[in-house]
Design a protein around this motif. Sequence first.
Motif, PDB file in Angstrom:
ATOM      1  N   ALA A 105       0.814  -1.227   0.000  1.00 57.76           N
ATOM      2  CA  ALA A 105       0.000   0.000   0.000  1.00 57.76           C
ATOM      3  C   ALA A 105       0.846   1.274   0.000  1.00 57.76           C
ATOM      4  CB  ALA A 105      -0.925   0.004   1.221  1.00 57.76           C
ATOM      5  N   LEU A 106       2.110   1.151   0.355  1.00 56.26           N
ATOM      6  CA  LEU A 106       2.952   2.336   0.590  1.00 56.26           C
ATOM      7  C   LEU A 106       2.977   3.358  -0.560  1.00 56.26           C
ATOM      8  CD1 LEU A 106       4.593   3.359   2.994  1.00 56.26           C
ATOM      9  CD2 LEU A 106       6.640   2.403   1.907  1.00 56.26           C
ATOM     10  N   PRO A 107       3.140   2.925  -1.826  1.00 52.77           N
ATOM     11  CA  PRO A 107       3.155   3.931  -2.909  1.00 52.77           C
ATOM     12  C   PRO A 107       1.877   4.769  -2.937  1.00 52.77           C
ATOM     13  CG  PRO A 107       3.913   1.812  -3.731  1.00 52.77           C
ATOM     14  CD  PRO A 107       3.387   1.566  -2.350  1.00 52.77           C
ATOM     15  N   LEU A 108       0.762   4.193  -2.510  1.00 58.22           N
ATOM     16  CA  LEU A 108      -0.501   4.942  -2.521  1.00 58.22           C
ATOM     17  C   LEU A 108      -0.576   5.916  -1.357  1.00 58.22           C
ATOM     18  CD1 LEU A 108      -3.078   2.186  -3.540  1.00 58.22           C
ATOM     19  CD2 LEU A 108      -1.875   3.838  -4.981  1.00 58.22           C
ATOM     20  N   ARG A 154       3.607  -4.473  -4.952  1.00 57.91           N
ATOM     21  CA  ARG A 154       3.855  -3.057  -4.651  1.00 57.91           C
ATOM     22  C   ARG A 154       4.155  -2.267  -5.928  1.00 57.91           C
ATOM     23  NH1 ARG A 154       9.138  -1.900  -1.239  1.00 57.91           N
ATOM     24  NH2 ARG A 154       9.904  -2.871  -3.148  1.00 57.91           N
ATOM     25  N   SER A 155       4.905  -2.887  -6.850  1.00 51.03           N
ATOM     26  CA  SER A 155       5.253  -2.180  -8.095  1.00 51.03           C
ATOM     27  C   SER A 155       4.028  -1.988  -8.985  1.00 51.03           C
ATOM     28  CB  SER A 155       6.348  -2.935  -8.852  1.00 51.03           C
ATOM     29  OG  SER A 155       5.801  -4.062  -9.525  1.00 51.03           O
ATOM     30  N   LEU A 156       3.029  -2.846  -8.815  1.00 47.48           N
ATOM     31  CA  LEU A 156       1.854  -2.797  -9.694  1.00 47.48           C
ATOM     32  C   LEU A 156       0.753  -1.872  -9.196  1.00 47.48           C
ATOM     33  CD1 LEU A 156       1.468  -6.599 -10.519  1.00 47.48           C
ATOM     34  CD2 LEU A 156       2.180  -4.779 -12.097  1.00 47.48           C
ATOM     35  N   ILE A 157       0.774  -1.558  -7.902  1.00 50.33           N
ATOM     36  CA  ILE A 157      -0.399  -0.921  -7.299  1.00 50.33           C
ATOM     37  C   ILE A 157      -0.649   0.485  -7.838  1.00 50.33           C
ATOM     38  CG2 ILE A 157       0.679   0.105  -5.236  1.00 50.33           C
ATOM     39  CD1 ILE A 157      -1.802  -1.107  -3.694  1.00 50.33           C
ATOM     40  N   THR A 158       0.381   1.130  -8.383  1.00 53.76           N
ATOM     41  CA  THR A 158       0.193   2.470  -8.946  1.00 53.76           C
ATOM     42  C   THR A 158      -0.194   2.422 -10.416  1.00 53.76           C
ATOM     43  OG1 THR A 158       2.546   2.538  -9.369  1.00 53.76           O
ATOM     44  CG2 THR A 158       1.780   3.617  -7.346  1.00 53.76           C
ATOM     45  N   ASN A 159      -0.414   1.190 -10.928  1.00 52.06           N
ATOM     46  CA  ASN A 159      -0.864   1.043 -12.306  1.00 52.06           C
ATOM     47  C   ASN A 159       0.153   1.591 -13.316  1.00 52.06           C
ATOM     48  OD1 ASN A 159      -2.707   0.046 -14.025  1.00 52.06           O
ATOM     49  ND2 ASN A 159      -4.158   1.742 -13.852  1.00 52.06           N
TER      50      ASN A 159
END
Length: 225
Positions: A105-108, A154-159
């Motif tokens: 969740a961190l990048p978000l 984590r690398s994918l969560i920001t699309n």
Amino acid sequence: MISLQNIRKSYHTDYNSLEVLKGIDLTINQGEFVSIMGSSGSGKSTLLNILGLLDEYDSGEYLLNDTPMINLSQKQAAMYRNQLLGFVFQSFNLLNFKSAMENVALPLYYQKVDRKKRQALAVDYLERVGLKEWAHHLPTQLSGGQQQRVAIARSLITNPKVILADEPTGALDSKTSHDVMEIFKQVNKEGITMIIVTHEEDIARMTNRIIHLKDGLIEREELVS
Ligand code: ADP
Ligand code: MG
């Protein structure tokens, strides 16, 4: 998606300078699954860091998503990274005092997405890499392969449009390495451009195109059938 023309890069120390990239020409189209292969010291990480806007080049031209990446401020580079790029590293780079879910969740958090929403999305992405049941575990409670899957989520969560992975299987045994490559393959099928740095032939063979780097130059490119 990515176009490099005559990219050069040297490192300077007090005593000498070392030209690491000696004129790289490279085009990578949207949706490609490529590997960059070469022996240790050939300039793979330097090239990937330039592609990822983590390091600057000395001369040449770099277009990312048709936009020239030149004279970027730290802030602009961070903006392009957040909008377009995802990163996976050999050593996973997870925070050991945060759960798998919190790591994903961190990048978000940095994008100021509210807590409930980012945690729900993190669980979705963990599910995609087969780790839903492990959401509340700490990285130290996970195997290397599981930690890398957390890092991929984590690398994918920001699309992102592009995933850059530097020796993502370098710390994994061969079975686990292949599992991780299978996940990358699935991710690529969804249209995300994948660029994998590796020095392992069998890993490179799981991508669709191998770019052979030698002494700071592209020696040859090879389509994998
Ligand atoms: P690879 O990832 O293919 O092993 P690198 O791109 O990390 O290669 O490094 C290429 C060369 O540049 C190596 O000789 C390395 O020692 C040197 N190098 C890498 N980073 C730096 C740096 N920050 N300062 C000085 N030399 C560096
Ligand atoms: Mg390297």
